[in-house]
Scaffold this motif. Structure first.
Motif, short mmCIF file in Angstrom:
data_model
loop_
_atom_site.label_atom_id
_atom_site.label_comp_id
_atom_site.label_asym_id
_atom_site.label_seq_id
_atom_site.Cartn_x
_atom_site.Cartn_y
_atom_site.Cartn_z
N GLY A 120 0.80 -1.22 0.00
CA GLY A 120 0.00 0.00 0.00
C GLY A 120 0.82 1.26 0.00
O GLY A 120 0.31 2.34 0.36
N ALA A 121 2.08 1.19 -0.40
CA ALA A 121 2.93 2.37 -0.48
C ALA A 121 2.29 3.41 -1.41
O ALA A 121 1.60 3.05 -2.37
N PRO A 122 2.50 4.70 -1.15
CA PRO A 122 1.85 5.73 -1.97
C PRO A 122 2.08 5.58 -3.46
O PRO A 122 1.16 5.77 -4.26
N GLU A 123 3.31 5.22 -3.87
CA GLU A 123 3.55 5.08 -5.30
C GLU A 123 2.82 3.87 -5.88
O GLU A 123 2.45 3.87 -7.06
N HIS A 124 2.55 2.87 -5.06
CA HIS A 124 1.78 1.72 -5.53
C HIS A 124 0.32 2.10 -5.74
O HIS A 124 -0.29 1.72 -6.75
N LEU A 125 -0.24 2.83 -4.81
CA LEU A 125 -1.64 3.25 -4.94
C LEU A 125 -1.81 4.24 -6.08
O LEU A 125 -2.83 4.24 -6.77
N ALA A 126 -0.80 5.08 -6.30
CA ALA A 126 -0.84 5.99 -7.44
C ALA A 126 -0.82 5.21 -8.75
O ALA A 126 -1.51 5.56 -9.72
N ALA A 127 -0.04 4.13 -8.78
CA ALA A 127 0.01 3.29 -9.98
C ALA A 127 -1.33 2.64 -10.26
O ALA A 127 -1.72 2.46 -11.42
N VAL A 128 -2.06 2.29 -9.21
CA VAL A 128 -3.40 1.71 -9.38
C VAL A 128 -4.29 2.67 -10.17
O VAL A 128 -4.97 2.28 -11.13
N THR A 129 -4.29 3.93 -9.77
CA THR A 129 -5.10 4.93 -10.47
C THR A 129 -4.65 5.09 -11.91
O THR A 129 -5.46 5.12 -12.84
N GLN A 130 -3.34 5.18 -12.09
CA GLN A 130 -2.79 5.38 -13.43
C GLN A 130 -3.14 4.22 -14.36
O GLN A 130 -3.43 4.43 -15.54
N VAL A 131 -3.15 3.00 -13.84
CA VAL A 131 -3.45 1.83 -14.66
C VAL A 131 -4.96 1.67 -14.86
O VAL A 131 -5.42 1.25 -15.92
N THR A 132 -5.76 2.02 -13.85
CA THR A 132 -7.21 1.83 -13.92
C THR A 132 -7.89 2.80 -14.87
O THR A 132 -8.80 2.42 -15.63
N ASP A 133 -7.49 4.06 -14.86
CA ASP A 133 -8.20 5.10 -15.61
C ASP A 133 -8.41 4.77 -17.09
O ASP A 133 -9.51 4.97 -17.61
N PRO A 134 -7.40 4.24 -17.81
CA PRO A 134 -7.61 3.99 -19.25
C PRO A 134 -8.47 2.77 -19.56
O PRO A 134 -8.73 2.49 -20.73
N THR A 135 -8.91 2.04 -18.55
CA THR A 135 -9.64 0.80 -18.80
C THR A 135 -11.15 0.99 -18.89
O THR A 135 -11.86 0.15 -19.45
N LEU A 136 -11.67 2.08 -18.33
CA LEU A 136 -13.11 2.32 -18.33
C LEU A 136 -13.63 2.40 -19.76
O LEU A 136 -13.09 3.13 -20.59
N THR A 137 -14.68 1.64 -20.04
CA THR A 137 -15.21 1.56 -21.41
C THR A 137 -16.65 2.06 -21.45
O THR A 137 -17.52 1.52 -20.76
N ALA A 138 -16.88 3.10 -22.25
CA ALA A 138 -18.24 3.60 -22.49
C ALA A 138 -18.80 2.86 -23.71
O ALA A 138 -18.26 2.98 -24.82
N VAL A 139 -19.84 2.08 -23.49
CA VAL A 139 -20.37 1.22 -24.56
C VAL A 139 -21.55 1.88 -25.26
O VAL A 139 -21.70 1.81 -26.48
N ARG A 140 -22.39 2.55 -24.47
CA ARG A 140 -23.61 3.12 -25.07
C ARG A 140 -23.91 4.47 -24.42
O ARG A 140 -23.88 4.60 -23.20
N ASN A 141 -24.21 5.47 -25.25
CA ASN A 141 -24.58 6.81 -24.76
C ASN A 141 -25.54 7.44 -25.76
O ASN A 141 -25.35 8.55 -26.24
N ASP A 142 -26.60 6.67 -26.07
CA ASP A 142 -27.49 7.02 -27.17
C ASP A 142 -28.15 8.38 -27.00
O ASP A 142 -28.34 9.12 -27.97
#
Length: 606
Positions: free
Chosen positions: A414-436
């Motif tokens: 849980g070191a700060p740089e590890h938790l920061a890496a979690v955010t950095q890696v997670t953000d590009p994964t969110l997928t918007a599939v539908r926004n009609d």
């Protein structure tokens, strides 16, 4: 928000700067072990009794958070399972080669506790320090995403399919590197990851989001990246699984015996590439699958018990020389054809080295000893597997330093740089599939919001999303409704009609046979849509749910329900984060039959 972003970038840049470059492996055939390793392995093996050698082949759970002083309940559980009361006594009685940690066996609480348990177990394994005593290889299922064992404050990254949506080998490697560093800090050496299965079956009940996706090339690339992160970065033993490929099953091997009807050509094209690339990347261990693949072995035996598949294909054709570990032997898929007494013997004869979690450890151990005594197995065959296992332990540094620094573990996990890496890696994964209807991103913040749907006690995604709205000035209400009754559905819909917006989380809403026999998630979403108020549906596991939710016009996929995933969701809903993920699978229509609703690579942004 700007200050936070700069901080995250700096911390992650610091972490990434410490990562070694991706290795280039010219051949699947490993170099001859260095003289020191070879000498230690040979000397150790020479001093081991047959019972000690056979014990090295087994890895199993033990009950308790402390090696010598478990609770009364854990003492009773150990006594029932193993005939002795403490984890230390289990190791001593069976000369175990490995231990696998779980939360349900009360092994995983805090970094300090886990590190202390690991040290206690290692002391038990080493005993009086005689040459026949060997340190343990400690493991756990830390795939991340929906399958993770280490509790907070450990870094909780998105799982494989989310990484597939992000398409970044660098992020996949970072996730494995950080995960491996935290595991190693608490004395865990085998993460039982990455998943090398290619999930081409939207109805797969056991793999799904645990896979990087449906494209063999993408899965192979990210599998190799994680092998490098685990082994070259963190120094733990990667375990590519589940050979020969569990991605096209409609049966869960925990409860039945799946049959994969791929032709040999299809297996070569779909299932084999990730394992081939993992081997080229130097993966030290591969886990078997309890599946039948008639094109590889027409006998009807599960791969775990098939010499044709393990020795013929994996070792002979693919050239793998590392440790073959079975999937858990207490799973139904491996127990259906043969009795529990025969399974461990047949697995060794097939080519397996490490036998994971037999349902009756004493029965399994004695069966292997009896097979040696009768000549069905030779001691030389046992030695082959023990040599491979000892080699991994030596390369892990366990021969020299089996204990961990507890205080360093507390600082690392849980070191700060590890938790920061979690955010950095997670953000590009969110997928918007539908926004009609163009509802997203939301304009303004002065609104009343109901957040409802599937929830997890451990992660509380419903509350996390509601809190995110509240922090931005909305009047948000959290109303978890995991598998709601008709009365709860009606009450939730009534409440939704009184709000400006509803956000509803769904988890495997497509699966109405296993997790949701009454299709309550589907009915909840339908009732919310019927209110006429705006509804945002978020799949917090499989992205396939949209095919089973008619009338939904706004739909996103997060692939997991970690806090980082929910934080990214809230920011995307408010336009603070532009969705960048692209579907790593094809979403078929509810009717299936090859009809595509959303193609591989689909993804919206704003």
């Amino acid at each position: 928000m700007k200050t936070r972003s700069v901080t995250v970038t700096v911390l992650v840049a610091t972490l990434v700067a410490t990562l070694a470059p991706l290795p280039v492996h010219a051949s699947a055939e490993p170099a001859r072990p260095p003289t020191a390793e070879q000498g230690w392995v040979t000397s150790t093996l020479r001093h081991m009794s047959l019972e000690q050698k056979v014990g090295q082949l087994f890895s199993t759970y033990v009950y308790g958070s402390d090696a010598t002083e478990p609770t009364a309940a854990d003492r009773a559980a150990n006594r029932a399972a193993f005939g002795v009361e403490t984890p230390a006594e289990v190791i001593d009685r069976f000369h175990l080669g490995g231990v696998c940690y779980f939360s349900w066996s009360h092994n995983l609480d805090s970094p300090r506790q886990i590190a202390g348990l690991s040290n206690g177990l290692q002391r038990a394994a080493l005993g009086d320090g005689s040459k026949g005593r060997v340190p343990l290889l400690i493991s756990t299922d830390q795939e991340q995403g929906t399958v993770l064992r280490m509790p907070a404050p450990a870094a909780q990254f998105p799982g494989a399919m989310a990484l597939g949506a992000g398409r970044s080998p660098r992020d996949a490697r970072t996730s494995a590197d950080v995960t491996g560093r935290e595991l190693r800090a608490v004395g865990i050496h085998q993460p039982y990851a990455p998943i090398a299965d290619v999930n081409v079956n939207a109805g797969n009940p056991v793999i799904g989001v645990r896979s990087f996706g449906a494209d063999p090339t993408l899965v192979a690339e990210l599998t190799a990246a994680q092998v490098a992160g685990f082994q070259d970065g963190a120094g733990v033993t990667a375990v590519a699984k589940h050979f020969p490929g569990h991605g096209d099953t409609a049966t869960d091997s925990h409860t039945g015996l799946p049959v994969i009807n791929h032709s040999r050509a299809e297996w070569d094209r779909i299932d084999a590439p990730p394992f081939r690339q993992a081997i080229s990347a130097g993966v030290e261990s591969i886990m078997t699958a309890h599946i039948v693949v008639p094109a590889l072995d027409p006998s009807g035996d599960p791969a775990t018990l098939s010499p044709t598949i393990l020795t013929g294909v994996l070792r002979g054709e693919l050239g793998f020389r590392g440790v073959i570990v079975t999937d858990a032997l207490n799973m139904a898929g491996v127990r259906q054809k043969y009795g529990d007494e025969r399974v461990p013997v047949l697995a060794i004869k097939a080519g397996a080295d490490q036998l994971l979690m037999p349902p009756n450890l004493a029965l399994a151990r004695d069966a292997v000893l009896r097979a040696v005594a009768t000549g069905e197995l030779t001691e030389r065959r046992i030695d082959e597997s023990v040599r491979r296992i000892l080699g991994v332990k030596y390369r892990q540094g366990l021969a020299r330093s089996p204990l961990v620094d507890v205080e360093e573990a507390v600082r690392t996990v849980g070191a700060p740089e590890h938790l920061a890496a979690v955010t950095q890696v997670t953000d590009p994964t969110l997928t918007a599939v539908r926004n009609d209807a163009g509802l997203l991103p939301l304009a303004g913040t002065n609104r009343s919001v109901l957040v409802t749907g599937w929830n997890s006690a451990a992660f509380a995604p419903v509350a996390t999303v509601a809190d995110g709205f509240t922090a931005r000035g909305a009047r948000a209400t959290a109303r978890p409704a995991t598998l709601p009754s008709d009365a709860v559905i009606a009450a939730t819909a009534t409440q939704a009609a009184q709000h400006d917006l509803t956000v509803v989380l769904v988890n495997k809403a497509w699966d109405t046979t296993v997790t949701d026999p009454r299709a309550t998630q589907q009915r909840l979403v339908a009732a919310l849509v019927a209110t006429g108020k705006p509804v945002v549906v978020v799949a917090v596991r499989d992205p396939y749910d949209i095919a089973h939710l008619p009338g939904v016009t706004t739909y996103l996929a997060t692939y997991s329900y970690t806090r980082a995933a929910m934080d990214a969701l809230v920011r995307a809903l408010h336009g603070e984060l532009s969705p960048r993920g692209r579907l790593p699978v094809t979403i078929p229509t509810a009717e299936g039959a090859g009809t595509v609703l959303y193609p591989y690579g689909h993804g919206l942004t704003w």
